[in-house]
Design a protein around this motif. Structure first.
Motif, PDB file in Angstrom:
ATOM      1  N   MET A 187       0.813  -1.212   0.000  1.00  0.00           N
ATOM      2  CA  MET A 187       0.000   0.000   0.000  1.00  0.00           C
ATOM      3  C   MET A 187       0.853   1.271   0.000  1.00  0.00           C
ATOM      4  SD  MET A 187      -2.981   1.330  -0.157  1.00  0.00           S
ATOM      5  CE  MET A 187      -4.292   0.225   0.373  1.00  0.00           C
ATOM      6  N   PHE A 188       1.987   1.254   0.658  1.00  0.00           N
ATOM      7  CA  PHE A 188       2.784   2.462   0.803  1.00  0.00           C
ATOM      8  C   PHE A 188       4.157   2.357   0.132  1.00  0.00           C
ATOM      9  CE2 PHE A 188      -0.070   2.558   4.502  1.00  0.00           C
ATOM     10  CZ  PHE A 188      -0.628   3.810   4.347  1.00  0.00           C
ATOM     11  N   ARG A 189       4.933   1.410   0.580  1.00  0.00           N
ATOM     12  CA  ARG A 189       6.342   1.354   0.174  1.00  0.00           C
ATOM     13  C   ARG A 189       6.518   1.160  -1.336  1.00  0.00           C
ATOM     14  NH1 ARG A 189      11.550   2.671   1.575  1.00  0.00           N
ATOM     15  NH2 ARG A 189      13.015   1.092   0.871  1.00  0.00           N
ATOM     16  N   TYR A 190       5.856   0.154  -1.899  1.00  0.00           N
ATOM     17  CA  TYR A 190       6.077  -0.160  -3.310  1.00  0.00           C
ATOM     18  C   TYR A 190       5.559   0.938  -4.241  1.00  0.00           C
ATOM     19  CZ  TYR A 190       6.225  -2.811  -7.662  1.00  0.00           C
ATOM     20  OH  TYR A 190       6.480  -3.209  -8.950  1.00  0.00           O
ATOM     21  N   PRO A 191       4.311   1.402  -4.089  1.00  0.00           N
ATOM     22  CA  PRO A 191       3.849   2.436  -5.023  1.00  0.00           C
ATOM     23  C   PRO A 191       4.442   3.814  -4.766  1.00  0.00           C
ATOM     24  CG  PRO A 191       2.116   1.903  -3.460  1.00  0.00           C
ATOM     25  CD  PRO A 191       3.226   0.925  -3.218  1.00  0.00           C
ATOM     26  N   MET A 192       4.715   4.170  -3.515  1.00  0.00           N
ATOM     27  CA  MET A 192       5.153   5.530  -3.210  1.00  0.00           C
ATOM     28  C   MET A 192       6.664   5.696  -3.260  1.00  0.00           C
ATOM     29  SD  MET A 192       2.623   6.810  -0.166  1.00  0.00           S
ATOM     30  CE  MET A 192       0.862   7.039  -0.463  1.00  0.00           C
TER      31      MET A 192
END
Length: 251
Positions: A187-192
């Motif tokens: 949810m956070f690390r990969y896309p952002m």
């Protein structure tokens, strides 16, 4: 009693229902109103006898007794503290997104529980939420027992050891941490941070049921273009600042 009622009503909605169920279900079992045997996640009973309530009751039930009461109370405190902080912090005004996080973590824990014959799921779900909070506030310095201080990113692993010392199971805490890491990464690390696609998205029916407040952004994903440009100009390589945290014990 009015003070207790005011405190209870002050708890954020989703955390309040979760907290209440985690108190009520063990109490029902302790009083013998329903046999605790119906609360455990037994794969054979769930899959063969279609006792479909077991993943739900196993999430809220904990066998409270002389040897487990302190472990139960400590994890109930963790539930209240870190679920409240997430719901009023990173997920403030986004109840659908917060509920989706809980559902995603819960489904992953149920699948793992069926595969590994984990009969109780209360601690893994609490630990998964605590892990997400710790990662969103990873650089915050927190205080633990006896004045020990360390970065919040280490908190889930400190609590894993602490729960083991007071009678918990390393497996339960470890599964919770791994599930929390899976959610945080997708949810956070990969896309952002890594610029990847967003594999997780809150279903629209949850937004219709629990609409976002304050006219905020519904859901999470790739940062806005202005934020990406600012990060590039600052030489941050696209790394996202997850915000400020809290010290343990702060309200």
């Amino acid at each position: 009693m009015s003070d207790i009622g005011d405190w209870f009503r002050s708890i954020p909605t989703i955390t309040r229902y979760w907290f209440a169920a985690t108190v009520a279900v063990p109490l029902v079992g302790k009083l013998g109103l329903i046999s605790p045997a119906y609360f455990f996640l037994w794969p054979e009973a769930f899959l063969s006898r279609f006792q479909i309530w077991r993943p739900i009751t196993a999430t809220f039930y904990f066998p409270v007794g002389p040897g487990t009461g302190f472990l139960y109370l400590v994890n109930l405190y963790f539930l209240y503290q870190y679920s409240t902080r997430l719901e009023t912090g990173a997920f403030d005004g986004r109840p659908a997104d917060y509920l989706f996080m809980l559902l995603f973590n819960w489904i992953c824990i149920v699948i793992t529980g069926l595969a590994m014959d984990m009969q109780l799921l209360m601690i893994p779900l609490i630990m998964s939420v605590l892990y997400v909070w710790a990662q969103l506030n990873r650089d915050m310095i927190v205080s633990f027992w006896f004045g020990t201080r360390f970065k919040a990113c280490y908190l889930p692993w400190v609590i894993l050891g602490f729960n083991y010392i007071i009678g918990g199971s390393v497996i339960n805490e470890l599964i919770g941490n791994l599930v929390g890491h899976l959610y945080f990464f997708l949810m956070f690390r990969y896309p952002m941070d890594l610029g990847g696609r967003n594999f997780l998205s809150t279903p629209q029916f949850l937004y219709r049921w629990l609409p976002s407040r304050r006219g905020g952004v519904s859901g999470f994903g790739v940062p806005p273009a202005s934020m990406r440009r600012a990060a590039d100009q600052n030489g941050g390589g696209g790394r996202h600042n997850w915000g400020q945290g809290f010290r343990l014990g702060d309200q």
